[in-house]
Write a protein that holds these residues in place. Structure first.
Motif, PDB file in Angstrom:
ATOM      1  N   VAL A 175      59.355  -8.604   8.581  1.00 32.34           N
ATOM      2  CA  VAL A 175      58.223  -7.686   8.412  1.00 32.34           C
ATOM      3  C   VAL A 175      58.693  -6.286   8.046  1.00 32.34           C
ATOM      4  O   VAL A 175      59.588  -5.724   8.677  1.00 32.34           O
ATOM      5  N   ILE A 176      58.052  -5.734   7.015  1.00 30.96           N
ATOM      6  CA  ILE A 176      58.219  -4.329   6.635  1.00 30.96           C
ATOM      7  C   ILE A 176      56.854  -3.662   6.719  1.00 30.96           C
ATOM      8  O   ILE A 176      55.884  -4.145   6.128  1.00 30.96           O
ATOM      9  N   ILE A 177      56.787  -2.563   7.463  1.00 33.32           N
ATOM     10  CA  ILE A 177      55.585  -1.720   7.475  1.00 33.32           C
ATOM     11  C   ILE A 177      55.875  -0.576   6.522  1.00 33.32           C
ATOM     12  O   ILE A 177      56.876   0.123   6.658  1.00 33.32           O
ATOM     13  N   PHE A 178      54.976  -0.373   5.556  1.00 31.87           N
ATOM     14  CA  PHE A 178      55.166   0.675   4.555  1.00 31.87           C
ATOM     15  C   PHE A 178      54.043   1.696   4.671  1.00 31.87           C
ATOM     16  O   PHE A 178      52.869   1.367   4.493  1.00 31.87           O
ATOM     17  N   GLU A 202      53.846 -10.664  16.609  1.00 26.59           N
ATOM     18  CA  GLU A 202      54.651 -11.890  16.553  1.00 26.59           C
ATOM     19  C   GLU A 202      56.054 -11.647  15.993  1.00 26.59           C
ATOM     20  O   GLU A 202      56.923 -12.503  16.134  1.00 26.59           O
ATOM     21  N   ALA A 203      56.269 -10.519  15.357  1.00 30.77           N
ATOM     22  CA  ALA A 203      57.579 -10.223  14.747  1.00 30.77           C
ATOM     23  C   ALA A 203      58.587  -9.836  15.821  1.00 30.77           C
ATOM     24  O   ALA A 203      58.276  -9.098  16.750  1.00 30.77           O
ATOM     25  N   ARG A 204      59.802 -10.339  15.673  1.00 33.22           N
ATOM     26  CA  ARG A 204      60.885  -9.981  16.595  1.00 33.22           C
ATOM     27  C   ARG A 204      61.415  -8.589  16.270  1.00 33.22           C
ATOM     28  O   ARG A 204      61.687  -7.795  17.168  1.00 33.22           O
ATOM     29  N   GLU A 205      61.554  -8.319  14.953  1.00 33.78           N
ATOM     30  CA  GLU A 205      62.036  -7.020  14.475  1.00 33.78           C
ATOM     31  C   GLU A 205      61.167  -6.560  13.313  1.00 33.78           C
ATOM     32  O   GLU A 205      60.602  -7.375  12.599  1.00 33.78           O
ATOM     33  N   ILE A 219      62.026  -2.071  16.452  1.00 28.94           N
ATOM     34  CA  ILE A 219      62.518  -1.441  15.231  1.00 28.94           C
ATOM     35  C   ILE A 219      63.917  -1.927  14.876  1.00 28.94           C
ATOM     36  O   ILE A 219      64.856  -1.825  15.656  1.00 28.94           O
ATOM     37  N   LYS A 220      64.040  -2.452  13.675  1.00 24.25           N
ATOM     38  CA  LYS A 220      65.346  -2.822  13.141  1.00 24.25           C
ATOM     39  C   LYS A 220      65.915  -1.660  12.338  1.00 24.25           C
ATOM     40  O   LYS A 220      67.073  -1.288  12.481  1.00 24.25           O
ATOM     41  N   THR A 221      65.059  -1.090  11.468  1.00 21.12           N
ATOM     42  CA  THR A 221      65.489  -0.003  10.585  1.00 21.12           C
ATOM     43  C   THR A 221      64.300   0.922  10.312  1.00 21.12           C
ATOM     44  O   THR A 221      63.177   0.455  10.164  1.00 21.12           O
ATOM     45  N   LEU A 222      64.574   2.206  10.222  1.00 14.34           N
ATOM     46  CA  LEU A 222      63.601   3.204   9.794  1.00 14.34           C
ATOM     47  C   LEU A 222      64.138   3.820   8.511  1.00 14.34           C
ATOM     48  O   LEU A 222      65.260   4.351   8.506  1.00 14.34           O
ATOM     49  N   ILE A 223      63.366   3.743   7.442  1.00 12.67           N
ATOM     50  CA  ILE A 223      63.767   4.296   6.146  1.00 12.67           C
ATOM     51  C   ILE A 223      62.758   5.367   5.749  1.00 12.67           C
ATOM     52  O   ILE A 223      61.554   5.100   5.692  1.00 12.67           O
TER      53      ILE A 223
END
Length: 107
Positions: free
Chosen positions: A19-22, A70-73, A97-101
């Motif tokens: 999952v990516i939240i934009f 439901e997302a793990r990261e 959170i896996k990554t913040l860009i």
């Protein structure tokens, strides 16, 4: 693009996978970022909320958190003024959170 709505918040939901939240910048919408969303959706599930206002953002965070329950990261991307929302949302769900860009971001 597939546009959905939950509790008054409209959002793009494309692709499958990680999952990516934009969060888009001020004065534009996910439509302005359609090429980027389409490219990322090849290997990811992209959720791109239509920014309503800073006033309602705490309410929107709860809705977006429910979308990724439901997302793990989660990878969070913020463009321009969307960077403020990206940082805020990352703190709200910091255990996922896996990554913040941040791209040319404010905040």
């Amino acid at each position: 693009m597939k546009i959905l709505e939950k509790n008054g918040l409209r959002y793009v939901d494309e692709g499958q996978g990680e999952v990516i939240i934009f969060f888009h910048g001020w004065g534009v919408s996910p439509y302005a970022c359609q090429d980027l969303i389409n490219a990322l959706a090849v290997n990811h599930r992209i959720i791109a909320p239509f920014f309503r206002s800073f006033i309602n953002f705490k309410e929107d965070e709860k809705i977006i958190k429910d979308l990724v329950k439901e997302a793990r990261e989660v990878i969070v991307i913020g463009h321009s003024a969307g960077g403020i929302s990206a940082v805020s949302f990352s703190l709200y769900i910091q255990d996922k959170i896996k990554t913040l860009i941040l791209i040319d971001s404010l905040g």
